[in-house]
Design an enzyme around this catalytic site. Structure first.
Site, PDB file in Angstrom:
ATOM      1  N   ASN A   9      35.199  25.428  70.341  1.00 60.69           N
ATOM      2  CA  ASN A   9      35.365  26.344  70.493  1.00 60.69           C
ATOM      3  C   ASN A   9      34.204  27.735  70.560  1.00 60.69           C
ATOM      4  OD1 ASN A   9      37.692  26.051  69.387  1.00 60.69           O
ATOM      5  ND2 ASN A   9      37.387  26.442  67.280  1.00 60.69           N
ATOM      6  N   HIS A  31      46.774  32.520  60.973  1.00 58.81           N
ATOM      7  CA  HIS A  31      46.119  31.004  60.423  1.00 58.81           C
ATOM      8  C   HIS A  31      46.382  30.509  59.506  1.00 58.81           C
ATOM      9  CE1 HIS A  31      41.521  29.143  59.721  1.00 58.81           C
ATOM     10  NE2 HIS A  31      42.252  28.461  61.240  1.00 58.81           N
ATOM     11  N   GLU A  68      47.018  37.397  64.426  1.00 64.21           N
ATOM     12  CA  GLU A  68      45.657  37.199  65.814  1.00 64.21           C
ATOM     13  C   GLU A  68      45.727  37.969  66.849  1.00 64.21           C
ATOM     14  OE1 GLU A  68      45.693  32.850  65.543  1.00 64.21           O
ATOM     15  OE2 GLU A  68      45.901  32.561  63.840  1.00 64.21           O
ATOM     16  N   SER A 120      45.172  30.798  68.055  1.00 64.82           N
ATOM     17  CA  SER A 120      44.207  29.347  67.203  1.00 64.82           C
ATOM     18  C   SER A 120      44.985  27.715  68.609  1.00 64.82           C
ATOM     19  CB  SER A 120      43.723  29.406  66.661  1.00 64.82           C
ATOM     20  OG  SER A 120      44.755  28.958  64.907  1.00 64.82           O
ATOM     21  N   ASP A 144      43.143  39.812  62.739  1.00 62.86           N
ATOM     22  CA  ASP A 144      42.047  38.397  62.878  1.00 62.86           C
ATOM     23  C   ASP A 144      41.749  37.868  64.291  1.00 62.86           C
ATOM     24  OD1 ASP A 144      40.656  35.692  63.467  1.00 62.86           O
ATOM     25  OD2 ASP A 144      42.144  34.908  62.048  1.00 62.86           O
ATOM     26  N   HIS A 192      39.298  34.186  67.821  1.00 65.41           N
ATOM     27  CA  HIS A 192      38.858  33.768  68.853  1.00 65.41           C
ATOM     28  C   HIS A 192      39.062  34.253  69.820  1.00 65.41           C
ATOM     29  CE1 HIS A 192      40.030  29.563  67.275  1.00 65.41           C
ATOM     30  NE2 HIS A 192      41.069  30.219  66.926  1.00 65.41           N
ATOM     31  N   LYS A 228      32.404  31.017  66.977  1.00 61.83           N
ATOM     32  CA  LYS A 228      33.019  30.103  67.920  1.00 61.83           C
ATOM     33  C   LYS A 228      32.275  31.136  68.896  1.00 61.83           C
ATOM     34  CE  LYS A 228      37.381  29.926  65.271  1.00 61.83           C
ATOM     35  NZ  LYS A 228      36.749  29.478  63.516  1.00 61.83           N
TER      36      LYS A 228
HETATM   37  C1  LIG Z   1      42.189  32.441  63.790  1.00 65.85           C
HETATM   38  C2  LIG Z   1      41.100  31.898  63.125  1.00 65.85           C
HETATM   39  N1  LIG Z   1      41.034  32.212  61.951  1.00 65.85           N
HETATM   40  C3  LIG Z   1      40.166  32.259  61.000  1.00 65.85           C
HETATM   41  C4  LIG Z   1      39.197  31.338  61.220  1.00 65.85           C
HETATM   42  C5  LIG Z   1      38.133  30.286  59.848  1.00 65.85           C
HETATM   43  O1  LIG Z   1      37.044  31.101  60.709  1.00 65.85           O
HETATM   44  P1  LIG Z   1      35.522  29.702  60.447  1.00 65.85           P
HETATM   45  O2  LIG Z   1      35.835  28.766  61.093  1.00 65.85           O
HETATM   46  O3  LIG Z   1      34.664  31.292  60.865  1.00 65.85           O
HETATM   47  O4  LIG Z   1      35.878  29.510  58.910  1.00 65.85           O
HETATM   48  C6  LIG Z   1      39.463  30.520  62.189  1.00 65.85           C
HETATM   49  C7  LIG Z   1      38.490  28.861  62.229  1.00 65.85           C
HETATM   50  O5  LIG Z   1      39.884  28.341  63.505  1.00 65.85           O
HETATM   51  C8  LIG Z   1      40.414  30.795  63.405  1.00 65.85           C
HETATM   52  O6  LIG Z   1      41.181  30.093  64.430  1.00 65.85           O
END
Ligand SMILES: Cc1ncc(COP(=O)(O)O)c(C=O)c1O
Length: 411
Positions: free
Chosen positions: A55, A141, A181, A185, A210, A213, A245
């Site tokens: 990522n 997520h 999101e 993801s 969120d 990405h 990321k």
């Molecule tokens: C949409 C989404 N939110 C939150 C997270 C969590 O982030 P982190 O990897 O910094 O814990 C991820 C992790 O891949 C994610 O894809």
């Protein structure tokens, strides 16, 4: 047999996972001497692979100026903070980072977390404690979903279906929040933020975005999907961005109103009872933000957009039925069956390519997939090579069975 296994039958649980093709195991990946390529390449036991599973969208994880800033941060602040933020863990580097993120987002306040996972858990838990109804996109997520399952007041609306959400909001009688999101993801599609923003206003339901990405990758100066799709940060009530990321490092931030973040500072156990991330990291992130917001960031986003176009166009020509529409750096290739997915991923590996294989429960049953991630560090020859090998492998497997049901390959 060890005691835990005897008492809880772990061996049997693992065996069941193996039988269903769902067993997971960590491998060690090494950057080795391959420097200056972002996450384009990785090494396993001295062999170098093209990496399509990272990522690190802008290829910043390996940026020489960020490396330098991290070293400088270590010289200035040393290693760990040794304490949680409310005790002695907050340093001038964290303060500066918060101010910078406040400027970027235009929000009143910022809370820094060690991971996006913890940030989301803390966030949802805070709203649960306020007795809020939690309206979440069905594909949001795990970090949001897990916490929301601690309440009965959760409604998971159909993926990106604002109409479904609206029907439910219209019947709700307690205050609720909408969670989604920016870039999903596992599918790489974008949320209908403008429609969700309209619902936010109509039903006075705060919008929680969120943008793990999206931050750094989309929008003007990399300001994320809020900037791209709904007119800016001010149209979200809470913006969660990760620094793990596109920013190429680690950590996350929540941007929001002063009172709400003060409430979280007073109540969020994930924040209060966890050691603050190292100051040198905050120092490195500041450099990463300079790059993201500057001309180099723009160049890297253009480079990434070109790779997305190259790969998506090639795949739509070669295997259109496996590649849903995605305009982002996340390009799913839907295989369907988990056993076949593992086979495809292994054959790719033999060709010198690493790609993430996503299986249930990470993705819905019957939609096991390769999650191809592209970065600004990739070159056109890399995406061409991937598309060619992938189409060869999938066609071979498909042709080796009588029909798609016997190969298990979708569609
Ligand atoms: C949409 C989404 N939110 C939150 C997270 C969590 O982030 P982190 O990897 O910094 O814990 C991820 C992790 O891949 C994610 O894809």
């Amino acid at each position: 047999m060890n005691l835990i296994n005897q008492v809880f039958g772990i061996g049997k649980l693992l065996q069941e996972r193996k039988i269903r093709g769902l067993f997971r195991e960590c491998r060690t990946y090494d950057r080795g001497p391959v420097r200056g390529h972002g996450s384009r390449q990785i090494r396993i036991s001295a062999r170098t692979f093209l990496n399509f599973a990272s990522n690190d969208y802008l290829g910043l994880s390996d940026h020489p100026e960020i490396r330098r800033a991290l070293h400088e941060g270590i010289d200035r602040y040393g290693g760990g903070t040794g304490s949680s933020p409310l005790v002695t863990g907050l340093t001038p580097a964290h303060q500066e980072l918060s101010e910078r993120l406040r400027d970027i987002t235009g929000k009143e306040d910022i809370l820094l977390f060690s991971t996006g996972f913890a940030a989301n858990q803390a966030l949802i838990k805070a709203f649960i404690s306020l007795n809020a109804e939690i309206y979440l996109d069905r594909l949001s997520h795990a970090s949001m979903q897990d916490m929301a399952f601690h309440t009965r007041k959760i409604f998971r609306f159909r993926h990106n279906d604002a109409g479904h959400l609206e029907q439910r909001l219209a019947t709700g009688n307690t205050p609720g929040i909408i969670g989604t999101e920016g870039v999903f993801s596992m599918d790489g599609d974008l949320a209908p933020l403008k429609k969700l923003q309209d619902l936010r206003e109509k039903f006075r339901a705060p919008l929680i975005l969120d943008d793990a990405h999206g931050f750094g990758v989309h929008g003007f100066r990399g300001h994320g999907t809020a900037a791209l799709l709904c007119g800016g940060f001010q149209n979200t009530d809470i913006y969660m961005g990760t620094l793990s990321k596109a920013a190429g490092l680690s950590g996350a931030f929540i941007a929001g109103d002063r009172e709400f973040l003060s409430f979280m500072t007073n109540t969020s156990r994930e924040y209060i009872y966890s050691t603050m991330a190292p100051a040198f990291l905050a120092h490195g992130i500041l450099k990463s933000l300079d790059i993201i917001e500057g001309d180099e960031g723009e160049d890297r986003r253009l480079q990434l957009a070109a790779r997305i176009r190259n790969f998506h166009t090639a795949m739509r020509e070669l295997l259109p039925e496996y590649c849903p529409q995605s305009e982002t750096a996340i390009q799913p290739v839907i295989i369907g069956n988990t056993g076949i997915l593992i086979r495809v991923a292994e054959e790719l590996r033999r060709e010198g390519i690493i790609a993430g294989g996503m299986r249930p429960p990470t993705v819905p049953e019957g939609t096991a997939r390769l999650r191809i991630t592209l970065t600004a560090a990739h070159q056109k020859q890399d995406t061409d090579y991937l598309a060619e090998k992938l189409s060869g492998i999938i066609s071979r497997i498909r042709n080796s069975g009588a029909d798609s049901s016997s190969t298990g390959i979708s569609p």
